[in-house]
Structure formats: C-alpha cells, structure tokens
Write a protein that holds these residues in place. Structure first.
Motif, PDB file in Angstrom:
ATOM      1  N   ALA A 142     -15.338  -8.481   9.536  1.00 59.60           N
ATOM      2  CA  ALA A 142     -14.613  -7.344   8.964  1.00 59.60           C
ATOM      3  C   ALA A 142     -14.764  -7.303   7.447  1.00 59.60           C
ATOM      4  CB  ALA A 142     -13.132  -7.426   9.342  1.00 59.60           C
ATOM      5  N   ALA A 143     -14.735  -8.461   6.806  1.00 57.01           N
ATOM      6  CA  ALA A 143     -14.871  -8.508   5.352  1.00 57.01           C
ATOM      7  C   ALA A 143     -16.242  -7.996   4.917  1.00 57.01           C
ATOM      8  CB  ALA A 143     -14.647  -9.936   4.861  1.00 57.01           C
ATOM      9  N   GLU A 144     -17.289  -8.378   5.661  1.00 57.37           N
ATOM     10  CA  GLU A 144     -18.625  -7.910   5.292  1.00 57.37           C
ATOM     11  C   GLU A 144     -18.753  -6.408   5.505  1.00 57.37           C
ATOM     12  OE1 GLU A 144     -23.310  -8.961   5.684  1.00 57.37           O
ATOM     13  OE2 GLU A 144     -21.927  -9.943   7.073  1.00 57.37           O
ATOM     14  N   SER A 153     -17.182  -6.466  24.479  1.00 60.31           N
ATOM     15  CA  SER A 153     -17.099  -5.126  23.915  1.00 60.31           C
ATOM     16  C   SER A 153     -16.227  -4.237  24.789  1.00 60.31           C
ATOM     17  CB  SER A 153     -18.501  -4.524  23.794  1.00 60.31           C
ATOM     18  OG  SER A 153     -18.431  -3.190  23.338  1.00 60.31           O
ATOM     19  N   LEU A 154     -15.151  -3.694  24.195  1.00 57.74           N
ATOM     20  CA  LEU A 154     -14.327  -2.715  24.892  1.00 57.74           C
ATOM     21  C   LEU A 154     -15.027  -1.365  24.921  1.00 57.74           C
ATOM     22  CD1 LEU A 154     -10.663  -3.347  23.662  1.00 57.74           C
ATOM     23  CD2 LEU A 154     -11.522  -3.517  26.003  1.00 57.74           C
ATOM     24  N   ARG A 155     -15.624  -1.033  23.825  1.00 57.87           N
ATOM     25  CA  ARG A 155     -16.408   0.185  23.653  1.00 57.87           C
ATOM     26  C   ARG A 155     -17.166   0.019  22.354  1.00 57.87           C
ATOM     27  NH1 ARG A 155     -14.219   2.685  19.471  1.00 57.87           N
ATOM     28  NH2 ARG A 155     -11.970   2.613  19.086  1.00 57.87           N
ATOM     29  N   ASP A 156     -17.976   0.989  21.978  1.00 52.87           N
ATOM     30  CA  ASP A 156     -18.699   0.917  20.715  1.00 52.87           C
ATOM     31  C   ASP A 156     -17.695   0.823  19.562  1.00 52.87           C
ATOM     32  OD1 ASP A 156     -20.907   0.894  19.029  1.00 52.87           O
ATOM     33  OD2 ASP A 156     -20.805   3.053  18.702  1.00 52.87           O
ATOM     34  N   GLY A 157     -17.815  -0.228  18.763  1.00 51.20           N
ATOM     35  CA  GLY A 157     -16.926  -0.398  17.612  1.00 51.20           C
ATOM     36  C   GLY A 157     -15.659  -1.157  17.921  1.00 51.20           C
ATOM     37  N   ALA A 158     -15.473  -1.649  19.139  1.00 56.52           N
ATOM     38  CA  ALA A 158     -14.275  -2.416  19.502  1.00 56.52           C
ATOM     39  C   ALA A 158     -14.712  -3.707  20.186  1.00 56.52           C
ATOM     40  CB  ALA A 158     -13.364  -1.598  20.412  1.00 56.52           C
ATOM     41  N   TYR A 159     -14.470  -4.839  19.509  1.00 52.93           N
ATOM     42  CA  TYR A 159     -14.974  -6.125  19.975  1.00 52.93           C
ATOM     43  C   TYR A 159     -13.843  -7.146  20.075  1.00 52.93           C
ATOM     44  CZ  TYR A 159     -19.247  -3.777  18.572  1.00 52.93           C
ATOM     45  OH  TYR A 159     -20.240  -2.861  18.425  1.00 52.93           O
ATOM     46  N   HIS A 218     -19.316  -3.336   2.365  1.00 49.97           N
ATOM     47  CA  HIS A 218     -20.458  -2.413   2.299  1.00 49.97           C
ATOM     48  C   HIS A 218     -20.067  -0.986   2.663  1.00 49.97           C
ATOM     49  CE1 HIS A 218     -22.580  -6.298   2.377  1.00 49.97           C
ATOM     50  NE2 HIS A 218     -23.535  -5.655   1.731  1.00 49.97           N
ATOM     51  N   GLY A 219     -18.787  -0.665   2.535  1.00 55.98           N
ATOM     52  CA  GLY A 219     -18.356   0.719   2.691  1.00 55.98           C
ATOM     53  C   GLY A 219     -17.950   1.134   4.076  1.00 55.98           C
ATOM     54  N   GLY A 220     -17.951   0.219   5.044  1.00 60.73           N
ATOM     55  CA  GLY A 220     -17.491   0.555   6.388  1.00 60.73           C
ATOM     56  C   GLY A 220     -15.995   0.316   6.508  1.00 60.73           C
ATOM     57  N   SER A 221     -15.464   0.552   7.667  1.00 61.05           N
ATOM     58  CA  SER A 221     -14.049   0.281   7.914  1.00 61.05           C
ATOM     59  C   SER A 221     -13.935  -0.760   9.017  1.00 61.05           C
ATOM     60  CB  SER A 221     -13.299   1.551   8.316  1.00 61.05           C
ATOM     61  OG  SER A 221     -13.759   2.016   9.572  1.00 61.05           O
ATOM     62  N   ALA A 222     -12.968  -1.664   8.857  1.00 61.69           N
ATOM     63  CA  ALA A 222     -12.807  -2.731   9.843  1.00 61.69           C
ATOM     64  C   ALA A 222     -11.376  -3.234   9.816  1.00 61.69           C
ATOM     65  CB  ALA A 222     -13.780  -3.871   9.558  1.00 61.69           C
ATOM     66  N   HIS A 223     -10.811  -3.431  10.992  1.00 60.52           N
ATOM     67  CA  HIS A 223      -9.455  -3.969  11.125  1.00 60.52           C
ATOM     68  C   HIS A 223      -9.457  -4.989  12.258  1.00 60.52           C
ATOM     69  CE1 HIS A 223      -8.035  -0.655   8.588  1.00 60.52           C
ATOM     70  NE2 HIS A 223      -8.809   0.134   9.350  1.00 60.52           N
ATOM     71  N   LEU A 237      -8.888  -8.468  18.175  1.00 54.81           N
ATOM     72  CA  LEU A 237      -9.622  -7.224  18.398  1.00 54.81           C
ATOM     73  C   LEU A 237     -10.144  -6.700  17.073  1.00 54.81           C
ATOM     74  CD1 LEU A 237     -10.440  -4.664  20.044  1.00 54.81           C
ATOM     75  CD2 LEU A 237      -8.124  -3.804  19.611  1.00 54.81           C
ATOM     76  N   LEU A 238     -11.449  -6.532  16.995  1.00 56.79           N
ATOM     77  CA  LEU A 238     -12.063  -5.937  15.814  1.00 56.79           C
ATOM     78  C   LEU A 238     -12.359  -4.472  16.096  1.00 56.79           C
ATOM     79  CD1 LEU A 238     -13.518  -6.029  13.005  1.00 56.79           C
ATOM     80  CD2 LEU A 238     -15.590  -6.691  14.272  1.00 56.79           C
ATOM     81  N   LEU A 239     -11.749  -3.583  15.308  1.00 55.34           N
ATOM     82  CA  LEU A 239     -12.059  -2.152  15.363  1.00 55.34           C
ATOM     83  C   LEU A 239     -12.846  -1.824  14.110  1.00 55.34           C
ATOM     84  CD1 LEU A 239      -8.595  -0.726  16.499  1.00 55.34           C
ATOM     85  CD2 LEU A 239     -10.642  -1.114  17.912  1.00 55.34           C
TER      86      LEU A 239
END
Length: 318
Positions: free
Chosen positions: A51-53, A31-37, A57-62, A4-6
């Motif tokens: 997530a690394a990219e 897609s579970l919702r916007d921002g959740a894949y 570039h200043g975003g957040s990813a887990h 799961l990518l948040l």
C-alpha cells in the motif's frame, strides 16, 4: 480475520504495477476481485508495504481488517486460498521424476539429485504461499521424502537408518587423534561434509578407509572409527544426520557458520526446506563426483568447497 488491501494502481509507471503484482503473487494473496487482495491478519505488514508503494506513486491503497459474519462466509474466503491445483501440478512433476528412476543409468545420479533439488525448491516456494496447508501439502512432503529415499536406494545403497533419538554425550577430541576413519565408498553430501569436519576440526591427521557400498552389511575394520553407515560409531541419530551428530558430540554445534552448513548438509542428505546455497552445493558436489573417481581426491576437492562456504559472509553473523 484477514487483512484486506483495497487498491487502485497508478496508470504509470508500468514498473510499479509489475512490482506490486509480483509482490502480491509472492505473498500468496487471495483475490476477492480486481483491486481487492487478502492475506491472513498476521501478514498485514506485507500489505502495508504494498500500500505504501502504491500511494507513493499516485495510486490509492487502504489496508483494512475483514471478519466473516458466519461460517459460510469464512469457508468462501478460505476457498480463495486453496492451492490444490498448484499441488497437483507439483505432483505431476514428482511422478515424472519417479518414472526417470526406472530408466536413468547410474551415471545420471547428478541429474537425478539436481531434479530432486528443483522439486524441493518448488515445493518450498509453494508452501510459502500456502497459508492454510491441508492434506495436499502433507502428501507432497511425503512424496518428496519418498523420492529422496528412492534416489538414495538407487545411487547410494548403504544409506544408514536413524537410531532412536537420544542424548549425545560430549567427546574429547584428544581421544580421536591420528585415527583411521571408515565410511562407505563414493561419498555424497553427508559423508563428504563429515570427512571435512573430522579433518578440519576433530582429527587433522585422519586417514580414510573406503568400504564397498554394495548394499551388504558393513563391518568396521579393527581399530578404525566408522561413520555414516548402520553400526558405525557415528551415524544418524533421531532427526540428525552424521554431520550434525559429529558436530554435537565434539562441541562444534555452537558455531553459527557450522550450523548453517549443517542445514545445507541435512537438506541434501535427508530433505527439508532448502537454503539459497543448496542447489549450487548439490551441483558442485555432483560435478566433483564425476571428476574424481578416487575417493581421497574427491574428499580433498570437496574440502575446498566446504572451506569456502564456512568463510562466506552469508555464513557469518553480521
């Protein structure tokens, strides 16, 4: 279990947002919702790269692991990966090509084969994003194979059936020198490639006999070696097309470049997942058939194409 990518994408630059969206789409994420894949756990590395990219570039990813608590939750997640609509759209395109077979003149063979190749590539792309293939995937593959057979029946009526799979004995090239080789007239991919293989690696002094491809049973002329028709000395065996049979029997199948060529020829002749060169090769061979009404000239022109493919860097291991 799924990966799961948040993520919260950076507001700028837009190019990063577009790259991330394209990467998620190409991977077949649900897609579970916007921002959740979601992807199957085995594809977690794909989400790690995204997530690394995003983070760079200043975003957040887990990237986390997600497990269902019960069958109901599991089924709900699997429905997010459903590709039925995409297969239905592909099926409409397949039906359209099927309808063309009843109206396109013989001169439209190149267009028919190009359309089939486009369908094959579209299906391959769809299959790459179908992480849980089911009935629709199997039906699409069968439809693609039937279309290939229908095009062959219309444009190349003497296409051989495959003999039962069997062990193929090694043959000595010395026994096949300066021979006359017979095959069906107006050769397409497998016959063109086989003729090239014969003259390039097996019998440099090979001469061709072109048999009428009118749908009637063919007989090999006395003293000739037949290839790529029912009853020929060399033809389809089990999963292999004639090019592959020749390569195996004459000990040429260990060459990586010839193996890649075999994949190309197999895909054009009987279908299968296309390589990047497949569409280009189909277009070139189709064009050569339009330019050359003499089959000896056609084989000579096609030989230059296969020589180039053999020498191409993509065909050789690094």
């Amino acid at each position: 279990m799924w990966a799961l990518l948040l993520t919260t994408l950076p507001t700028q630059p837009n190019a990063v947002r577009l790259r991330v969206w394209r990467a998620l789409k190409a991977a077949g994420c649900a897609s579970l919702r916007d921002g959740a894949y979601l992807l199957p756990e085995t594809h977690a590395a794909t989400l790690d790269a995204v997530a690394a990219e995003v983070s760079a570039h200043g975003g957040s990813a887990h990237v986390l692991l997600l497990a269902p608590r019960n069958d109901s939750q599991r089924d709900a997640v699997l429905r997010l990966f459903d590709r039925s609509e995409a297969y239905a759209a592909w099926g409409e395109a397949a039906l359209s090509l099927q309808a063309q077979l009843a109206t396109v003149a013989d001169a439209g063979e190149t267009a028919l084969r190009r359309s089939w190749q486009q369908l094959a590539e579209a299906l391959a792309s769809l299959q790459r994003t179908d992480h849980y293939p089911g009935t629709a995937a199997a039906q699409a593959q069968q439809s693609l194979a039937r279309l290939h057979q229908a095009i062959d029946a219309r444009c190349s009526r003497g296409e051989p059936g495959a003999a039962q799979a069997q062990a193929l004995p090694r043959l000595d090239r010395a026994d096949f020198q300066a021979r006359r080789w017979a095959t069906r007239a107006r050769p397409w991919a497998d016959r063109l490639a086989s003729a090239w293989l014969i003259r390039r690696f097996i019998d440099p002094q090979a001469r061709w006999i072109w048999l009428p491809d009118d749908g009637r049973p063919l007989r090999t002329p006395r003293g000739a070696v037949g290839f790529d028709y029912d009853g020929a000395r060399f033809s389809h065996v089990g999963p292999w097309v004639t090019f592959e049979v020749l390569a195996r029997q004459f000990g040429l199948d260990g060459d990586p470049a010839l193996q890649r060529l075999a994949q190309l020829v197999h895909g054009l002749d009987t279908g299968g997942l296309p390589l990047p060169e497949t569409a280009g090769l189909a277009a070139v061979l189709g064009g050569l058939r339009q330019l050359h009404t003499d089959d000896d000239a056609l084989v000579l022109a096609a030989a230059a194409v296969f020589d180039a493919l053999l020498a191409a860097p993509a065909s050789r291991p690094a």
